[in-house]
Design a protein around this motif. Structure first.
Motif, PDB file in Angstrom:
ATOM      1  N   VAL A 124       0.842  -1.207   0.000  1.00 16.96           N
ATOM      2  CA  VAL A 124       0.000   0.000   0.000  1.00 16.96           C
ATOM      3  C   VAL A 124       0.872   1.250   0.000  1.00 16.96           C
ATOM      4  CG1 VAL A 124      -1.630   1.365   1.358  1.00 16.96           C
ATOM      5  CG2 VAL A 124      -1.999  -1.096   1.087  1.00 16.96           C
ATOM      6  N   ALA A 125       1.943   1.235   0.795  1.00 13.66           N
ATOM      7  CA  ALA A 125       2.845   2.388   0.844  1.00 13.66           C
ATOM      8  C   ALA A 125       3.443   2.665  -0.532  1.00 13.66           C
ATOM      9  CB  ALA A 125       3.950   2.130   1.864  1.00 13.66           C
ATOM     10  N   LEU A 126       3.856   1.615  -1.235  1.00 15.74           N
ATOM     11  CA  LEU A 126       4.399   1.771  -2.586  1.00 15.74           C
ATOM     12  C   LEU A 126       3.348   2.327  -3.535  1.00 15.74           C
ATOM     13  CD1 LEU A 126       6.600   1.260  -4.763  1.00 15.74           C
ATOM     14  CD2 LEU A 126       5.637  -1.040  -5.033  1.00 15.74           C
ATOM     15  N   ALA A 127       2.149   1.749  -3.490  1.00 19.83           N
ATOM     16  CA  ALA A 127       1.079   2.169  -4.399  1.00 19.83           C
ATOM     17  C   ALA A 127       0.675   3.616  -4.166  1.00 19.83           C
ATOM     18  CB  ALA A 127      -0.128   1.250  -4.222  1.00 19.83           C
ATOM     19  N   VAL A 128       0.551   4.024  -2.907  1.00 21.14           N
ATOM     20  CA  VAL A 128       0.164   5.402  -2.587  1.00 21.14           C
ATOM     21  C   VAL A 128       1.237   6.375  -3.048  1.00 21.14           C
ATOM     22  CG1 VAL A 128      -0.241   7.017  -0.698  1.00 21.14           C
ATOM     23  CG2 VAL A 128      -1.319   4.760  -0.657  1.00 21.14           C
ATOM     24  N   TYR A 129       2.501   6.017  -2.825  1.00 20.02           N
ATOM     25  CA  TYR A 129       3.603   6.881  -3.255  1.00 20.02           C
ATOM     26  C   TYR A 129       3.582   7.055  -4.767  1.00 20.02           C
ATOM     27  CZ  TYR A 129       8.297   8.664  -4.084  1.00 20.02           C
ATOM     28  OH  TYR A 129       9.358   9.423  -4.502  1.00 20.02           O
ATOM     29  N   LEU A 130       3.449   5.962  -5.507  1.00 16.41           N
ATOM     30  CA  LEU A 130       3.470   6.028  -6.968  1.00 16.41           C
ATOM     31  C   LEU A 130       2.264   6.796  -7.504  1.00 16.41           C
ATOM     32  CD1 LEU A 130       4.633   2.399  -7.846  1.00 16.41           C
ATOM     33  CD2 LEU A 130       5.957   4.508  -8.029  1.00 16.41           C
ATOM     34  N   ALA A 131       1.103   6.605  -6.880  1.00 18.41           N
ATOM     35  CA  ALA A 131      -0.112   7.268  -7.344  1.00 18.41           C
ATOM     36  C   ALA A 131      -0.038   8.781  -7.164  1.00 18.41           C
ATOM     37  CB  ALA A 131      -1.327   6.720  -6.599  1.00 18.41           C
ATOM     38  N   ASN A 132       0.710   9.233  -6.156  1.00 18.53           N
ATOM     39  CA  ASN A 132       0.727  10.653  -5.831  1.00 18.53           C
ATOM     40  C   ASN A 132       1.995  11.392  -6.236  1.00 18.53           C
ATOM     41  OD1 ASN A 132      -1.823  11.250  -4.060  1.00 18.53           O
ATOM     42  ND2 ASN A 132      -1.051   9.286  -3.324  1.00 18.53           N
ATOM     43  N   SER A 134       4.740   9.830  -8.493  1.00 21.02           N
ATOM     44  CA  SER A 134       5.477   9.385  -9.675  1.00 21.02           C
ATOM     45  C   SER A 134       5.018  10.157 -10.902  1.00 21.02           C
ATOM     46  CB  SER A 134       5.273   7.881  -9.911  1.00 21.02           C
ATOM     47  OG  SER A 134       3.948   7.619 -10.320  1.00 21.02           O
ATOM     48  N   SER A 135       5.876  10.204 -11.915  1.00 16.36           N
ATOM     49  CA  SER A 135       5.560  10.960 -13.129  1.00 16.36           C
ATOM     50  C   SER A 135       4.399  10.346 -13.905  1.00 16.36           C
ATOM     51  CB  SER A 135       6.804  11.034 -14.029  1.00 16.36           C
ATOM     52  OG  SER A 135       7.258   9.723 -14.363  1.00 16.36           O
ATOM     53  N   GLY A 136       4.256   9.025 -13.810  1.00 19.87           N
ATOM     54  CA  GLY A 136       3.192   8.363 -14.554  1.00 19.87           C
ATOM     55  C   GLY A 136       1.862   8.342 -13.839  1.00 19.87           C
ATOM     56  N   SER A 137       1.859   8.806 -12.588  1.00 21.21           N
ATOM     57  CA  SER A 137       0.645   8.858 -11.777  1.00 21.21           C
ATOM     58  C   SER A 137      -0.065   7.505 -11.764  1.00 21.21           C
ATOM     59  CB  SER A 137      -0.273   9.960 -12.313  1.00 21.21           C
ATOM     60  OG  SER A 137      -1.382  10.144 -11.466  1.00 21.21           O
ATOM     61  N   THR A 138      -1.345   7.475 -12.110  1.00 20.06           N
ATOM     62  CA  THR A 138      -2.130   6.242 -12.019  1.00 20.06           C
ATOM     63  C   THR A 138      -2.291   5.538 -13.363  1.00 20.06           C
ATOM     64  OG1 THR A 138      -4.180   7.547 -12.203  1.00 20.06           O
ATOM     65  CG2 THR A 138      -3.408   7.022  -9.996  1.00 20.06           C
ATOM     66  N   ASN A 139      -1.429   5.873 -14.323  1.00 18.94           N
ATOM     67  CA  ASN A 139      -1.495   5.234 -15.633  1.00 18.94           C
ATOM     68  C   ASN A 139      -0.825   3.858 -15.609  1.00 18.94           C
ATOM     69  OD1 ASN A 139      -2.799   7.390 -16.914  1.00 18.94           O
ATOM     70  ND2 ASN A 139      -0.865   8.449 -17.284  1.00 18.94           N
ATOM     71  N   VAL A 140      -1.369   2.947 -16.395  1.00 18.18           N
ATOM     72  CA  VAL A 140      -0.809   1.603 -16.545  1.00 18.18           C
ATOM     73  C   VAL A 140      -0.656   1.317 -18.034  1.00 18.18           C
ATOM     74  CG1 VAL A 140      -1.180  -0.884 -16.197  1.00 18.18           C
ATOM     75  CG2 VAL A 140      -1.833   0.752 -14.399  1.00 18.18           C
ATOM     76  N   TYR A 141       0.528   0.871 -18.414  1.00 20.35           N
ATOM     77  CA  TYR A 141       0.806   0.574 -19.823  1.00 20.35           C
ATOM     78  C   TYR A 141       0.191  -0.763 -20.208  1.00 20.35           C
ATOM     79  CZ  TYR A 141       3.432  -0.413 -24.101  1.00 20.35           C
ATOM     80  OH  TYR A 141       3.782  -0.716 -25.394  1.00 20.35           O
ATOM     81  N   ILE A 142      -0.476  -0.803 -21.349  1.00 19.09           N
ATOM     82  CA  ILE A 142      -1.109  -2.023 -21.859  1.00 19.09           C
ATOM     83  C   ILE A 142      -0.267  -2.570 -23.011  1.00 19.09           C
ATOM     84  CG2 ILE A 142      -3.211  -3.077 -22.743  1.00 19.09           C
ATOM     85  CD1 ILE A 142      -3.508  -1.767 -19.987  1.00 19.09           C
ATOM     86  N   GLY A 152      -7.181   5.328 -12.293  1.00 20.84           N
ATOM     87  CA  GLY A 152      -7.865   6.158 -11.326  1.00 20.84           C
ATOM     88  C   GLY A 152      -7.841   5.582  -9.914  1.00 20.84           C
ATOM     89  N   ILE A 153      -9.031   5.505  -9.300  1.00 24.75           N
ATOM     90  CA  ILE A 153      -9.120   5.011  -7.915  1.00 24.75           C
ATOM     91  C   ILE A 153      -8.781   3.534  -7.800  1.00 24.75           C
ATOM     92  CG2 ILE A 153     -10.832   6.749  -7.272  1.00 24.75           C
ATOM     93  CD1 ILE A 153     -12.965   4.546  -7.537  1.00 24.75           C
ATOM     94  N   TRP A 154      -8.760   2.835  -8.923  1.00 22.83           N
ATOM     95  CA  TRP A 154      -8.451   1.399  -8.906  1.00 22.83           C
ATOM     96  C   TRP A 154      -6.959   1.126  -8.981  1.00 22.83           C
ATOM     97  CZ3 TRP A 154     -12.299  -1.403  -7.338  1.00 22.83           C
ATOM     98  CH2 TRP A 154     -13.604  -1.003  -7.600  1.00 22.83           C
ATOM     99  N   TYR A 155      -6.161   2.191  -9.151  1.00 21.54           N
ATOM    100  CA  TYR A 155      -4.714   2.004  -9.302  1.00 21.54           C
ATOM    101  C   TYR A 155      -4.096   1.408  -8.043  1.00 21.54           C
ATOM    102  CZ  TYR A 155       0.212   3.028 -10.142  1.00 21.54           C
ATOM    103  OH  TYR A 155       1.568   2.909 -10.301  1.00 21.54           O
ATOM    104  N   ILE A 156      -4.440   1.959  -6.898  1.00 23.20           N
ATOM    105  CA  ILE A 156      -3.828   1.485  -5.651  1.00 23.20           C
ATOM    106  C   ILE A 156      -4.156   0.024  -5.377  1.00 23.20           C
ATOM    107  CG2 ILE A 156      -3.841   1.741  -3.125  1.00 23.20           C
ATOM    108  CD1 ILE A 156      -3.916   4.754  -3.539  1.00 23.20           C
ATOM    109  N   PRO A 157      -5.435  -0.404  -5.419  1.00 18.44           N
ATOM    110  CA  PRO A 157      -5.696  -1.840  -5.208  1.00 18.44           C
ATOM    111  C   PRO A 157      -5.062  -2.724  -6.271  1.00 18.44           C
ATOM    112  CG  PRO A 157      -7.713  -0.673  -5.819  1.00 18.44           C
ATOM    113  CD  PRO A 157      -6.697   0.355  -5.489  1.00 18.44           C
ATOM    114  N   PHE A 158      -4.965  -2.218  -7.510  1.00 20.54           N
ATOM    115  CA  PHE A 158      -4.335  -2.992  -8.579  1.00 20.54           C
ATOM    116  C   PHE A 158      -2.851  -3.220  -8.289  1.00 20.54           C
ATOM    117  CE2 PHE A 158      -1.760  -2.678 -12.516  1.00 20.54           C
ATOM    118  CZ  PHE A 158      -2.088  -3.901 -13.079  1.00 20.54           C
ATOM    119  N   ILE A 159      -2.159  -2.168  -7.874  1.00 20.24           N
ATOM    120  CA  ILE A 159      -0.733  -2.283  -7.571  1.00 20.24           C
ATOM    121  C   ILE A 159      -0.505  -3.177  -6.355  1.00 20.24           C
ATOM    122  CG2 ILE A 159       1.323  -1.027  -6.817  1.00 20.24           C
ATOM    123  CD1 ILE A 159       0.595  -0.739  -9.802  1.00 20.24           C
ATOM    124  N   VAL A 160      -1.333  -3.013  -5.334  1.00 18.90           N
ATOM    125  CA  VAL A 160      -1.217  -3.858  -4.136  1.00 18.90           C
ATOM    126  C   VAL A 160      -1.370  -5.326  -4.513  1.00 18.90           C
ATOM    127  CG1 VAL A 160      -2.298  -4.479  -1.934  1.00 18.90           C
ATOM    128  CG2 VAL A 160      -1.958  -2.070  -2.524  1.00 18.90           C
TER     129      VAL A 160
END
Length: 322
Positions: A124-132, A134-142, A152-160
């Motif tokens: 969670v600590a990693l996900a929150v840090y990256l979401a707030n 990091s340069s890529g914010s909550t984007n995920v490459y496909i 968006g709001i699903w980024y943190i649970p996805f990363i966790v």
């Protein structure tokens, strides 16, 4: 940053890991002998007493080489520090679990809720840090589509979920001599080249250091193993490689390059689920799936070699998406 600096980082981590593993074997042999599953393959019973917790040398070798590379060749120290904190954090969870099991002779080790709870906190600590931050914010490459999707709001649970899944999948893979360490050599090398390709030096050097650290450890971990990495090593490797992939926005490529990890974890999920739903029947002779192949008559070396080759193929496929 170029292939020469990547090679130097791998070599440095390799040398440190070899030396530290050589030094820690006699120490751990006296205090940290491995307990072997009684329900496992009979050929594994002879491994009882082999020193565990060898992941300490991988962690130290990786951190030393990665830090030196970023300082000497250049890169984001803050990014590297974040990845290393995750790497060391998961390693400490594994260390405490191993300590209780092999030194204190407490077969339960950390309770499941303690082990999983600590993993969630770090994830969670990693996900929150990256979401707030990091340069890529909550984007995920496909991969394949070559687009970025904002979770968006699903980024943190996805990363966790990604970090927890990867970490525990590597932990499940660590069941044969040289399996987890060998597979991680190729997976980390893949992400090191990916970092080099995209110009993300901190991740490239960290993954190169992981590759070298695992190679150095593999000198003593190949069959017949003189030392095991334990949860100390497997949890650290899973968390560290996952963190590096996530920072590079290549987390979905973990499913391709790290397909062996995925299949190992899925085999356990399928086995347990089918066992409960069918009233005691099994799909595999034993899970994780590397033990299934052993039960089918393949030697341990053959299974490990097969999984290494499969990982090389998966990493080659992964380069298509890079």
């Amino acid at each position: 940053m170029n292939y020469i600096s990547i090679g130097i980082t791998i070599l440095a981590a390799f040398l440190v890991s070899v030396v530290l593993t050589k030094l820690e074997i006699p120490v751990l042999r006296r205090k940290a002998g491995q307990n072997i599953r009684e329900d496992g393959p009979e050929s594994h019973l002879s491994k009882a007493g082999t020193p565990s917790m060898g992941g300490i040398s991988i962690i130290l070798g990786t951190c030393a080489a990665a830090a030196a590379a970023v300082i000497w060749f250049g890169g984001s120290i803050s990014e590297l520090l974040m990845i290393m904190l995750v790497f060391i954090g998961f390693g400490l969870i594994g260390f405490f679990d191993d300590y209780l099991k092999v030194i204190k002779k407490n077969n339960l080790g950390l309770r499941a809720y303690q082990k999983f709870g600590l993993q969630i906190i770090i994830s969670v600590a990693l996900a929150v840090y990256l979401a707030n931050y990091s340069s890529g914010s909550t984007n995920v490459y496909i991969p394949g589509a070559d687009i970025y999707v904002d979770f968006g709001i699903w980024y943190i649970p996805f990363i966790v979920f990604a970090v927890l899944a990867m970490t525990n999948a590597v932990n499940l893979t660590d069941g044969l001599d040289g399996l987890a360490s060998g597979v991680t050599v190729f997976v980390s090398l893949f992400f090191s080249v990916a970092g080099l390709t995209y110009g993300i030096a901190s991740c490239a050097y960290f993954c190169a250091a992981v590759c070298g650290g695992c190679l150095g450890f593999l000198v003593f971990n190949r069959n017949p193993a003189r030392i095991f990495m334990g949860d100390t090593g497997s949890l650290a490797l899973g968390g560290g490689v996952a963190a590096a992939a996530i920072v590079m926005k290549l987390e979905l490529l973990l499913l391709i390059a790290g397909l062996v990890y995925v299949l190992e974890a899925l085999s356990v999920v399928i086995q347990v689920g089918y066992f409960k739903l069918s009233g005691g029947k099994r799909i595999f002779k034993m899970a994780p799936i590397h033990h299934h192949f052993e039960k089918c008559g393949y030697s341990e070396r053959a299974v490990v070699a097969g999984f290494w080759i499969f990982t090389i193929i998966c990493c080659a496929v992964g380069f298509i998406f890079i």
